[in-house]
Design a protein around this motif. Sequence first.
Motif, mmCIF file in Angstrom:
data_model
loop_
_atom_site.group_PDB
_atom_site.id
_atom_site.type_symbol
_atom_site.label_atom_id
_atom_site.label_comp_id
_atom_site.label_asym_id
_atom_site.label_seq_id
_atom_site.Cartn_x
_atom_site.Cartn_y
_atom_site.Cartn_z
ATOM 1 N N MET A 1 0.846 -1.202 0.000
ATOM 2 C CA MET A 1 0.000 0.000 0.000
ATOM 3 C C MET A 1 0.876 1.245 0.000
ATOM 4 O O MET A 1 1.687 1.444 0.901
ATOM 5 C CB MET A 1 -0.906 -0.025 1.234
ATOM 6 C CG MET A 1 -1.864 1.131 1.331
ATOM 7 S SD MET A 1 -3.195 1.144 0.107
ATOM 8 C CE MET A 1 -4.221 -0.212 0.691
ATOM 9 N N LEU A 2 0.727 2.054 -1.048
ATOM 10 C CA LEU A 2 1.512 3.282 -1.198
ATOM 11 C C LEU A 2 0.936 4.365 -0.284
ATOM 12 O O LEU A 2 -0.257 4.641 -0.326
ATOM 13 C CB LEU A 2 1.446 3.737 -2.652
ATOM 14 C CG LEU A 2 2.464 4.749 -3.156
ATOM 15 C CD1 LEU A 2 3.833 4.090 -3.296
ATOM 16 C CD2 LEU A 2 2.016 5.315 -4.501
ATOM 17 N N LYS A 3 1.773 4.969 0.536
ATOM 18 C CA LYS A 3 1.330 6.020 1.444
ATOM 19 C C LYS A 3 1.606 7.390 0.821
ATOM 20 O O LYS A 3 2.747 7.684 0.450
ATOM 21 C CB LYS A 3 2.027 5.899 2.803
ATOM 22 C CG LYS A 3 1.644 4.644 3.575
ATOM 23 C CD LYS A 3 2.033 4.733 5.045
ATOM 24 C CE LYS A 3 3.507 4.907 5.241
ATOM 25 N NZ LYS A 3 3.885 4.987 6.678
ATOM 26 N N LEU A 4 0.560 8.218 0.752
ATOM 27 C CA LEU A 4 0.663 9.520 0.101
ATOM 28 C C LEU A 4 0.498 10.656 1.096
ATOM 29 O O LEU A 4 -0.361 10.599 1.981
ATOM 30 C CB LEU A 4 -0.447 9.700 -0.951
ATOM 31 C CG LEU A 4 -0.762 8.583 -1.936
ATOM 32 C CD1 LEU A 4 -1.924 9.007 -2.821
ATOM 33 C CD2 LEU A 4 0.454 8.247 -2.775
ATOM 34 N N ASP B 1 -11.726 3.547 -1.636
ATOM 35 C CA ASP B 1 -12.032 2.187 -2.094
ATOM 36 C C ASP B 1 -10.901 1.270 -1.616
ATOM 37 O O ASP B 1 -9.735 1.494 -1.946
ATOM 38 C CB ASP B 1 -12.118 2.183 -3.627
ATOM 39 C CG ASP B 1 -12.468 0.817 -4.199
ATOM 40 O OD1 ASP B 1 -12.263 -0.211 -3.514
ATOM 41 O OD2 ASP B 1 -12.930 0.777 -5.353
ATOM 42 N N GLU B 2 -11.242 0.263 -0.860
ATOM 43 C CA GLU B 2 -10.213 -0.607 -0.261
ATOM 44 C C GLU B 2 -9.371 -1.328 -1.300
ATOM 45 O O GLU B 2 -8.267 -1.781 -1.004
ATOM 46 C CB GLU B 2 -10.867 -1.617 0.684
ATOM 47 C CG GLU B 2 -11.410 -0.976 1.951
ATOM 48 C CD GLU B 2 -12.022 -1.982 2.905
ATOM 49 O OE1 GLU B 2 -11.928 -3.192 2.627
ATOM 50 O OE2 GLU B 2 -12.581 -1.546 3.932
ATOM 51 N N SER B 3 -9.884 -1.453 -2.521
ATOM 52 C CA SER B 3 -9.113 -2.143 -3.560
ATOM 53 C C SER B 3 -8.061 -1.233 -4.199
ATOM 54 O O SER B 3 -7.188 -1.702 -4.928
ATOM 55 C CB SER B 3 -10.051 -2.674 -4.653
ATOM 56 O OG SER B 3 -10.643 -1.593 -5.370
ATOM 57 N N PHE B 4 -8.130 0.085 -3.919
ATOM 58 C CA PHE B 4 -7.156 1.010 -4.506
ATOM 59 C C PHE B 4 -5.822 0.842 -3.780
ATOM 60 O O PHE B 4 -5.789 0.768 -2.547
ATOM 61 C CB PHE B 4 -7.657 2.453 -4.390
ATOM 62 C CG PHE B 4 -6.886 3.429 -5.248
ATOM 63 C CD1 PHE B 4 -7.175 3.562 -6.592
ATOM 64 C CD2 PHE B 4 -5.862 4.203 -4.714
ATOM 65 C CE1 PHE B 4 -6.469 4.456 -7.396
ATOM 66 C CE2 PHE B 4 -5.151 5.100 -5.502
ATOM 67 C CZ PHE B 4 -5.456 5.219 -6.847
ATOM 68 N N PRO B 5 -4.691 0.797 -4.520
ATOM 69 C CA PRO B 5 -3.410 0.424 -3.911
ATOM 70 C C PRO B 5 -2.653 1.554 -3.213
ATOM 71 O O PRO B 5 -1.431 1.495 -3.074
ATOM 72 C CB PRO B 5 -2.617 -0.101 -5.108
ATOM 73 C CG PRO B 5 -3.100 0.735 -6.253
ATOM 74 C CD PRO B 5 -4.568 0.952 -5.983
ATOM 75 N N ALA B 6 -3.345 2.603 -2.801
ATOM 76 C CA ALA B 6 -2.687 3.716 -2.114
ATOM 77 C C ALA B 6 -3.626 4.286 -1.070
ATOM 78 O O ALA B 6 -4.850 4.133 -1.166
ATOM 79 C CB ALA B 6 -2.289 4.809 -3.111
ATOM 80 N N GLN B 7 -3.054 4.948 -0.072
ATOM 81 C CA GLN B 7 -3.855 5.638 0.930
ATOM 82 C C GLN B 7 -3.226 6.999 1.216
ATOM 83 O O GLN B 7 -2.002 7.159 1.154
ATOM 84 C CB GLN B 7 -3.958 4.827 2.222
ATOM 85 C CG GLN B 7 -2.648 4.649 2.952
ATOM 86 C CD GLN B 7 -2.801 3.925 4.282
ATOM 87 O OE1 GLN B 7 -2.065 2.994 4.561
ATOM 88 N NE2 GLN B 7 -3.739 4.359 5.093
#
Length: 197
Positions: free
Chosen positions: A1-4, A24-30
């Motif tokens: 999970m990419l942290k932004l 959206d939990e399926s998106f690979p970043a937060q």
Amino acid sequence: MLKLVVLISGSGSNLRALLEATSDESFPAQIVAVGADNEASGLAHAREFGVPTFVVSPADYANRVSWGEALIAEVSSYAPDLVVCAGFMRILPANVVGAFSPNLINMHPALLPLYPGAHAVRDALADGATVTGATVHIVDEGVDTGPVIEQLEVAINADDTEETLHERIKIVERELIVHTVRNIAHAHVNLQELARS
């Protein structure tokens, strides 16, 4: 999970697109934090989504270097993998670029290298261009001179004003920033390699 960490200066329409995508939990970043250089109205989007916010105002510091040091400290406290300038209207000082680039990207309302700077939409119209667009690029020490990551075109209509054209570009920007972050998270884009090329 990419942290932004996302940096803004205004209404935060690109930020909003990223907040909606990352919810959206399926998106690979937060998004772990949203920062601004003023009490920007767009910070309300972050608060709505329960994301921490911070303001580091240049007016509170003696010079750009000390402002940059404060910004580095604040951003670094969230340990992001990627810093996204989404309508952040200040040129980052060299110490900030050195601390985060190439994991430091910016959204720009033109097809770089055409029309860099703060008046890209106005400049495209003044130039008589028939096409402009949006660019996501790596931030370097120049003004919108870093390596281009992705671009999308927007046609310029004969009756376009700066406002109408900018609104159409913003729609494309929102799509492009979400797409680019997804590609970086999935390692379809390697920022280190791109910065070296």
